[in-house]
Design a protein around this motif. Structure first.
Motif, PDB file in Angstrom:
ATOM      1  N   VAL A  79       5.824  -3.719   5.276  1.00  0.00           N
ATOM      2  CA  VAL A  79       6.632  -4.608   4.435  1.00  0.00           C
ATOM      3  C   VAL A  79       6.729  -5.995   5.070  1.00  0.00           C
ATOM      4  N   GLY A  80       6.884  -6.014   6.403  1.00  0.00           N
ATOM      5  CA  GLY A  80       6.939  -7.294   7.102  1.00  0.00           C
ATOM      6  C   GLY A  80       5.651  -8.083   6.943  1.00  0.00           C
ATOM      7  N   LEU A  81       4.507  -7.407   7.009  1.00  0.00           N
ATOM      8  CA  LEU A  81       3.223  -8.077   6.824  1.00  0.00           C
ATOM      9  C   LEU A  81       3.080  -8.617   5.402  1.00  0.00           C
ATOM     10  N   LEU A  82       3.532  -7.835   4.419  1.00  0.00           N
ATOM     11  CA  LEU A  82       3.485  -8.290   3.028  1.00  0.00           C
ATOM     12  C   LEU A  82       4.381  -9.516   2.831  1.00  0.00           C
ATOM     13  N   TRP A  83       5.578  -9.467   3.406  1.00  0.00           N
ATOM     14  CA  TRP A  83       6.481 -10.614   3.293  1.00  0.00           C
ATOM     15  C   TRP A  83       5.855 -11.840   3.939  1.00  0.00           C
ATOM     16  N   TYR A  84       5.246 -11.659   5.104  1.00  0.00           N
ATOM     17  CA  TYR A  84       4.610 -12.781   5.799  1.00  0.00           C
ATOM     18  C   TYR A  84       3.497 -13.392   4.952  1.00  0.00           C
ATOM     19  N   ALA A 126       2.248  -1.490  14.835  1.00  0.00           N
ATOM     20  CA  ALA A 126       1.744  -0.495  13.886  1.00  0.00           C
ATOM     21  C   ALA A 126       0.859   0.518  14.609  1.00  0.00           C
ATOM     22  N   GLY A 127       0.050   0.028  15.550  1.00  0.00           N
ATOM     23  CA  GLY A 127      -0.778   0.936  16.340  1.00  0.00           C
ATOM     24  C   GLY A 127       0.066   1.868  17.181  1.00  0.00           C
ATOM     25  N   ALA A 128       1.128   1.341  17.775  1.00  0.00           N
ATOM     26  CA  ALA A 128       2.013   2.171  18.601  1.00  0.00           C
ATOM     27  C   ALA A 128       2.683   3.255  17.767  1.00  0.00           C
ATOM     28  N   ALA A 129       3.122   2.896  16.555  1.00  0.00           N
ATOM     29  CA  ALA A 129       3.752   3.886  15.680  1.00  0.00           C
ATOM     30  C   ALA A 129       2.763   4.959  15.248  1.00  0.00           C
ATOM     31  N   THR A 130       1.486   4.621  15.220  1.00  0.00           N
ATOM     32  CA  THR A 130       0.450   5.591  14.864  1.00  0.00           C
ATOM     33  C   THR A 130       0.121   6.499  16.040  1.00  0.00           C
ATOM     34  N   VAL A 131       0.131   5.946  17.255  1.00  0.00           N
ATOM     35  CA  VAL A 131      -0.212   6.705  18.455  1.00  0.00           C
ATOM     36  C   VAL A 131       0.817   7.796  18.738  1.00  0.00           C
ATOM     37  N   VAL A 132       1.992   7.694  18.125  1.00  0.00           N
ATOM     38  CA  VAL A 132       2.996   8.753  18.260  1.00  0.00           C
ATOM     39  C   VAL A 132       2.391  10.110  17.905  1.00  0.00           C
ATOM     40  N   LEU A 177       6.880   7.036  10.782  1.00  0.00           N
ATOM     41  CA  LEU A 177       6.408   6.620   9.463  1.00  0.00           C
ATOM     42  C   LEU A 177       7.270   5.493   8.897  1.00  0.00           C
ATOM     43  N   ALA A 178       8.585   5.594   9.120  1.00  0.00           N
ATOM     44  CA  ALA A 178       9.481   4.530   8.657  1.00  0.00           C
ATOM     45  C   ALA A 178       9.164   3.212   9.355  1.00  0.00           C
ATOM     46  N   ALA A 179       8.823   3.287  10.647  1.00  0.00           N
ATOM     47  CA  ALA A 179       8.462   2.085  11.394  1.00  0.00           C
ATOM     48  C   ALA A 179       7.192   1.458  10.828  1.00  0.00           C
ATOM     49  N   ARG A 180       6.211   2.310  10.478  1.00  0.00           N
ATOM     50  CA  ARG A 180       4.968   1.805   9.883  1.00  0.00           C
ATOM     51  C   ARG A 180       5.234   1.153   8.527  1.00  0.00           C
ATOM     52  N   ILE A 181       6.117   1.747   7.743  1.00  0.00           N
ATOM     53  CA  ILE A 181       6.462   1.159   6.448  1.00  0.00           C
ATOM     54  C   ILE A 181       7.145  -0.193   6.656  1.00  0.00           C
ATOM     55  N   ALA A 182       8.066  -0.254   7.625  1.00  0.00           N
ATOM     56  CA  ALA A 182       8.772  -1.506   7.891  1.00  0.00           C
ATOM     57  C   ALA A 182       7.801  -2.595   8.336  1.00  0.00           C
ATOM     58  N   ILE A 183       6.842  -2.235   9.189  1.00  0.00           N
ATOM     59  CA  ILE A 183       5.844  -3.210   9.637  1.00  0.00           C
ATOM     60  C   ILE A 183       4.977  -3.649   8.463  1.00  0.00           C
ATOM     61  N   GLY A 219      -0.854  -4.641   5.189  1.00  0.00           N
ATOM     62  CA  GLY A 219       0.492  -4.296   4.759  1.00  0.00           C
ATOM     63  C   GLY A 219       0.491  -3.284   3.627  1.00  0.00           C
ATOM     64  N   LEU A 220      -0.369  -3.499   2.629  1.00  0.00           N
ATOM     65  CA  LEU A 220      -0.478  -2.544   1.519  1.00  0.00           C
ATOM     66  C   LEU A 220      -0.929  -1.185   2.013  1.00  0.00           C
ATOM     67  N   TYR A 221      -1.888  -1.178   2.946  1.00  0.00           N
ATOM     68  CA  TYR A 221      -2.405   0.093   3.481  1.00  0.00           C
ATOM     69  C   TYR A 221      -1.300   0.856   4.209  1.00  0.00           C
ATOM     70  N   LEU A 222      -0.568   0.172   5.087  1.00  0.00           N
ATOM     71  CA  LEU A 222       0.472   0.846   5.867  1.00  0.00           C
ATOM     72  C   LEU A 222       1.581   1.383   4.978  1.00  0.00           C
ATOM     73  N   VAL A 223       2.010   0.574   4.020  1.00  0.00           N
ATOM     74  CA  VAL A 223       3.101   1.001   3.146  1.00  0.00           C
ATOM     75  C   VAL A 223       2.675   2.184   2.275  1.00  0.00           C
ATOM     76  N   SER A 224       1.515   2.075   1.647  1.00  0.00           N
ATOM     77  CA  SER A 224       1.080   3.135   0.725  1.00  0.00           C
ATOM     78  C   SER A 224       0.781   4.434   1.465  1.00  0.00           C
ATOM     79  N   ARG A 225       0.046   4.362   2.566  1.00  0.00           N
ATOM     80  CA  ARG A 225      -0.327   5.578   3.292  1.00  0.00           C
ATOM     81  C   ARG A 225       0.886   6.239   3.948  1.00  0.00           C
ATOM     82  N   SER A 226       1.743   5.427   4.556  1.00  0.00           N
ATOM     83  CA  SER A 226       2.910   5.997   5.229  1.00  0.00           C
ATOM     84  C   SER A 226       3.907   6.564   4.212  1.00  0.00           C
ATOM     85  N   THR A 227       4.055   5.902   3.066  1.00  0.00           N
ATOM     86  CA  THR A 227       4.951   6.430   2.031  1.00  0.00           C
ATOM     87  C   THR A 227       4.436   7.768   1.500  1.00  0.00           C
TER      88      THR A 227
END
Length: 214
Positions: free
Chosen positions: A81-86, A130-136, A73-79, A201-209
């Motif tokens: 955040v990275g997408l939002l920054w980009y 992000a897909g890999a972190a989800t497949v976990v 989940l932390a990896a998904r949040i980091a990804i 990015g918003l989806y990954l951060v909000s859902r994973s948080t």
């Protein structure tokens, strides 16, 4: 997991960079064969990433709140955040890719091996991560997980498959329409990249948080 994979797969398949490059590959000499090789290499990259994750987890999802679950989940949040920054950085920089006048000529001369090498090179690895972190969280003791994984790979490749089939069965029409698509993608590349990165990015951060704190 299924919803997350479908959303990520959709984001991958509409990413403008590989789509534009694939149109150029199809426009090259023996473009159908080069496009097929591109797709096979693209799929092989996805399968390799999924296989590496599943070998690591043993096909069993980690227990909730366990270190592996928290790390994914932390990896998904980091990804995210990275997408939002980009997205913000690209919007503020006002960058716009300028098509090179010699690009078409260079793609026309690429070999089958070069087409294969372009596929993993042009994959949006942030989204793939992000897909890999989800497949976990995949549980291979259930057939639904296999269906979800296959569906994810096919969805992430669907735009390329559609163009390949179109070019194979209607080459004259495809040449005109894919040329228009390439022109449109090049003109709207920034908007597509910024909008897609922002939304995912918003989806990954909000859902994973939410999953991390609930």
């Amino acid at each position: 997991m299924v919803l997350d994979l479908m959303i990520i797969g959709l984001a991958v398949t509409v990413d403008p960079l590989p789509v534009t490059a694939f149109v150029l590959v199809l426009s090259a000499r023996r473009g159908i064969w080069k496009g097929l090789v591109f797709i096979l290499a693209w799929l092989a990259s996805f399968v390799a990433v999924l296989a590496a994750v599943l070998l690591t987890t043993g096909g069993e999802p980690p227990a909730p709140k366990s270190p592996p679950s928290t790390a994914s989940l932390a990896a998904r949040i980091a990804i995210g955040v990275g997408l939002l920054w980009y997205a913000v950085h690209r919007h503020r920089s006002g960058h716009r890719a300028k098509p090179s006048g010699g690009m078409m000529t260079r793609f026309d001369r690429i070999s089958l091996w070069t087409a294969a090498g372009l596929a993993p090179l042009l994959q949006p690895w942030g989204l793939v991560g992000a897909g890999a972190a989800t497949v976990v969280n995949a549980d291979l003791s259930h057939s639904s997980s296999y269906i979800a994984l296959v569906g994810y790979c096919l969805l992430a490749t669907s735009s390329l498959l559609a163009m390949e089939i179109y070019a194979a069965f209607a080459p004259d029409s495809a040449r005109v329409r894919l040329g228009r698509l390439r022109t449109w993608m090049q003109a709207h590349q920034d908007q597509a990249l910024i909008g897609g990165s922002l939304l995912l990015g918003l989806y990954l951060v909000s859902r994973s948080t939410y999953q991390l704190t609930s």
